[in-house]
Scaffold this motif. Structure first.
Motif, PDB file in Angstrom:
ATOM      1  N   GLN A 323       9.257  49.722  57.710  1.00  0.00           N
ATOM      2  CA  GLN A 323       8.350  50.781  57.282  1.00  0.00           C
ATOM      3  C   GLN A 323       8.566  51.068  55.803  1.00  0.00           C
ATOM      4  OE1 GLN A 323       8.386  54.286  59.763  1.00  0.00           O
ATOM      5  NE2 GLN A 323       8.583  53.114  61.652  1.00  0.00           N
ATOM      6  N   VAL A 324       7.477  51.329  55.098  1.00  0.00           N
ATOM      7  CA  VAL A 324       7.542  51.637  53.665  1.00  0.00           C
ATOM      8  C   VAL A 324       7.463  53.155  53.501  1.00  0.00           C
ATOM      9  CG1 VAL A 324       6.458  51.336  51.414  1.00  0.00           C
ATOM     10  CG2 VAL A 324       6.491  49.437  53.050  1.00  0.00           C
ATOM     11  N   LEU A 325       8.501  53.711  52.843  1.00  0.00           N
ATOM     12  CA  LEU A 325       8.573  55.150  52.604  1.00  0.00           C
ATOM     13  C   LEU A 325       8.789  55.421  51.123  1.00  0.00           C
ATOM     14  CD1 LEU A 325      10.926  56.177  55.574  1.00  0.00           C
ATOM     15  CD2 LEU A 325       8.420  56.220  55.527  1.00  0.00           C
ATOM     16  N   LEU A 326       8.404  56.593  50.689  1.00  0.00           N
ATOM     17  CA  LEU A 326       8.626  56.982  49.303  1.00  0.00           C
ATOM     18  C   LEU A 326      10.002  57.615  49.158  1.00  0.00           C
ATOM     19  CD1 LEU A 326       5.153  58.580  48.436  1.00  0.00           C
ATOM     20  CD2 LEU A 326       5.932  56.235  48.028  1.00  0.00           C
ATOM     21  N   ASP A 327      10.736  57.204  48.116  1.00  0.00           N
ATOM     22  CA  ASP A 327      12.024  57.839  47.869  1.00  0.00           C
ATOM     23  C   ASP A 327      11.823  59.146  47.106  1.00  0.00           C
ATOM     24  OD1 ASP A 327      11.547  57.200  45.216  1.00  0.00           O
ATOM     25  OD2 ASP A 327      12.975  55.542  45.164  1.00  0.00           O
ATOM     26  N   ALA A 328      12.917  59.787  46.686  1.00  0.00           N
ATOM     27  CA  ALA A 328      12.833  61.096  46.027  1.00  0.00           C
ATOM     28  C   ALA A 328      12.042  61.045  44.727  1.00  0.00           C
ATOM     29  CB  ALA A 328      14.241  61.626  45.762  1.00  0.00           C
ATOM     30  N   GLN A 329      11.982  59.880  44.103  1.00  0.00           N
ATOM     31  CA  GLN A 329      11.238  59.718  42.850  1.00  0.00           C
ATOM     32  C   GLN A 329       9.802  59.249  43.087  1.00  0.00           C
ATOM     33  OE1 GLN A 329      14.518  58.434  43.199  1.00  0.00           O
ATOM     34  NE2 GLN A 329      15.148  60.420  42.319  1.00  0.00           N
ATOM     35  N   GLY A 330       9.421  59.133  44.363  1.00  0.00           N
ATOM     36  CA  GLY A 330       8.064  58.706  44.669  1.00  0.00           C
ATOM     37  C   GLY A 330       7.872  57.207  44.652  1.00  0.00           C
ATOM     38  N   THR A 331       8.965  56.442  44.605  1.00  0.00           N
ATOM     39  CA  THR A 331       8.875  54.983  44.592  1.00  0.00           C
ATOM     40  C   THR A 331       8.864  54.454  46.026  1.00  0.00           C
ATOM     41  OG1 THR A 331      10.122  54.918  42.518  1.00  0.00           O
ATOM     42  CG2 THR A 331       9.957  52.853  43.773  1.00  0.00           C
ATOM     43  N   PRO A 332       7.904  53.586  46.339  1.00  0.00           N
ATOM     44  CA  PRO A 332       7.872  53.041  47.707  1.00  0.00           C
ATOM     45  C   PRO A 332       9.027  52.070  47.960  1.00  0.00           C
ATOM     46  CG  PRO A 332       6.173  52.019  46.361  1.00  0.00           C
ATOM     47  CD  PRO A 332       6.762  53.112  45.522  1.00  0.00           C
ATOM     48  N   ARG A 333       9.722  52.251  49.091  1.00  0.00           N
ATOM     49  CA  ARG A 333      10.832  51.372  49.454  1.00  0.00           C
ATOM     50  C   ARG A 333      10.732  51.024  50.941  1.00  0.00           C
ATOM     51  NH1 ARG A 333      14.246  51.042  45.291  1.00  0.00           N
ATOM     52  NH2 ARG A 333      14.361  52.785  43.804  1.00  0.00           N
ATOM     53  N   THR A 334      11.096  49.796  51.251  1.00  0.00           N
ATOM     54  CA  THR A 334      11.053  49.349  52.646  1.00  0.00           C
ATOM     55  C   THR A 334      12.328  49.745  53.365  1.00  0.00           C
ATOM     56  OG1 THR A 334       9.657  47.448  52.083  1.00  0.00           O
ATOM     57  CG2 THR A 334      10.845  47.344  54.161  1.00  0.00           C
TER      58      THR A 334
END
Length: 372
Positions: A323-334
């Motif tokens: 699943q792709v989620l946004l980290d605290a900085q708004g960057t998408p990460r798998t």
């Protein structure tokens, strides 16, 4: 003459299969030694002689037999065996009187087994002695009849069905689920596999994680007794559901909390091989006080297994779901997730306890340093 009786090897089975004799018919037996390999619905066991003598086989390899049945004799001498064989081969009437014992020649028995002719069908011929010509007549008759669309379940599957039925009848089950980020656990499994040469997988780490929480959650490893009390266990013995195409088995990782992850991995590798061949020993299938059910086929992300009678819970693990989620900085990460499913006996375990165990196992897998 001493009879060798088949002991009760599995209380769930009314019959076993005598796979093969480990010594030839007519051999001289010196003492207690393995004579035959018998297969139950769960395991294969060696049957030992009860003393010295000349072996006389009564049940051939590949035939079904029942607990308590005499499968062979041990004679004091070859002369005594020859005398018995001569009396057993005496001519008998071809028409069976009521209540007469059925005698089937070895060749006829082999032919009947090859074509699936039952003993009931042989008895229906009304003879005391069944020969190959009698079996051939039954086979020809069956070939001329329309084929039945029915398919008989294997003995292994019938045993599974009995366990499932008993679970559904007696265990008031409830369930809880947790979503676990296994990115770090997968990396640890990879490192352990490279370092040890063992195949360390997520189910391996789950077994270790569950076992480590034994002391904190004793009810999850307990058994409900007939009088309504709870019998707790001293150690974590984790059963693992396993099906390699030969039926469902539940081998046990005994004292799993004390084993390293690579040792657990080696045990599972050996279990898979035995599941494929159907060669488990009874000791490898007994003693579990909690169960882990891997459902890791790609795309299978959630499973709700049954609680085995005599246990209070089972934990399933599904396949990894990216699943792709946004980290605290708004960057998408798998992120790599699995779903754990905990099914529990609500007579013993309440929802609060179940969720507490899931929370602890989730923490073990998401920060898996202690699992290495």
């Amino acid at each position: 003459m001493i009879g060798i009786e088949l002991p009760t090897l599995n209380t769930n089975d009314s019959s076993y299969t005598l796979v093969e004799w480990l010594v030839p018919d007519g051999s001289s037996i010196e003492g207690e030694e393995p004579l035959a390999l018998v297969e139950t619905s769960k395991a294969s066991e060696e049957i030992e002689s009860t003393g010295p003598g000349i072996l006389h086989v009564l049940v051939g390899g590949g035939q079904d037999c029942r607990p308590g049945q005499t499968i062979a004799y041990l004679f004091e001498s070859a002369d005594e065996r020859d005398s018995y064989r001569a009396s057993a081969a005496a001519p008998a009437a071809t028409s069976a009187p009521p209540g007469a014992e059925l005698s089937i020649t070895k060749a006829a028995r082999a032919l009947a087994d090859r074509h699936g002719v039952s003993e009931a069908e042989l008895r229906g011929l009304g003879r005391t002695v069944i020969r190959t010509a009698d079996v051939e007549a039954l086979v020809r008759r069956a070939a001329s009849e329309p084929a039945s669309p029915e398919r008989q379940l294997s003995k292994q599957q019938r045993t599974v069905g009995a366990v499932v039925t008993e679970s559904m009848r007696t265990v008031p089950a409830a369930a809880a689920y947790a979503k676990v980020d296994v990115g770090q656990a997968e990396e640890l499994a990879r490192q352990l596999s490279e370092r040890t040469g063992s195949f360390v997988s997520l189910p391996v780490l789950l077994i270790k994680a569950v076992a480590r929480r034994h002391a904190a959650h004793p009810l999850m490893f307990a058994a409900l007794t007939d009088d309504g009390a709870v019998r707790e266990s001293e150690r974590a013995h984790v059963g693992v559901t396993m099906d390699a195409g030969r039926g469902l088995y539940t081998p046990v990782v005994h004292d799993a909390a004390e084993l390293s992850s690579d040792r657990i991995a080696d045990l599972l590798t050996g279990f898979r091989s035995k599941a494929f061949r159907g060669t488990f020993q009874s000791a490898e299938l007994t003693g579990a006080n909690i169960m882990v059910a891997p459902h890791t086929t790609e795309g299978m992300v959630l499973a709700t297994p049954i609680v085995f009678p005599g246990q209070t819970c089972v934990i399933s693990i599904g396949a990894v779901d990216d699943q792709v989620l946004l980290d605290a900085q708004g960057t998408p990460r798998t992120h790599r997730f699995v779903h754990l499913g905990l099914v529990y006996d609500h007579r013993v375990v309440n929802g609060r306890d179940a969720m507490a165990l899931l929370k602890d196992v989730k923490e073990e897998l998401e920060t898996p340093v202690a699992l290495g």
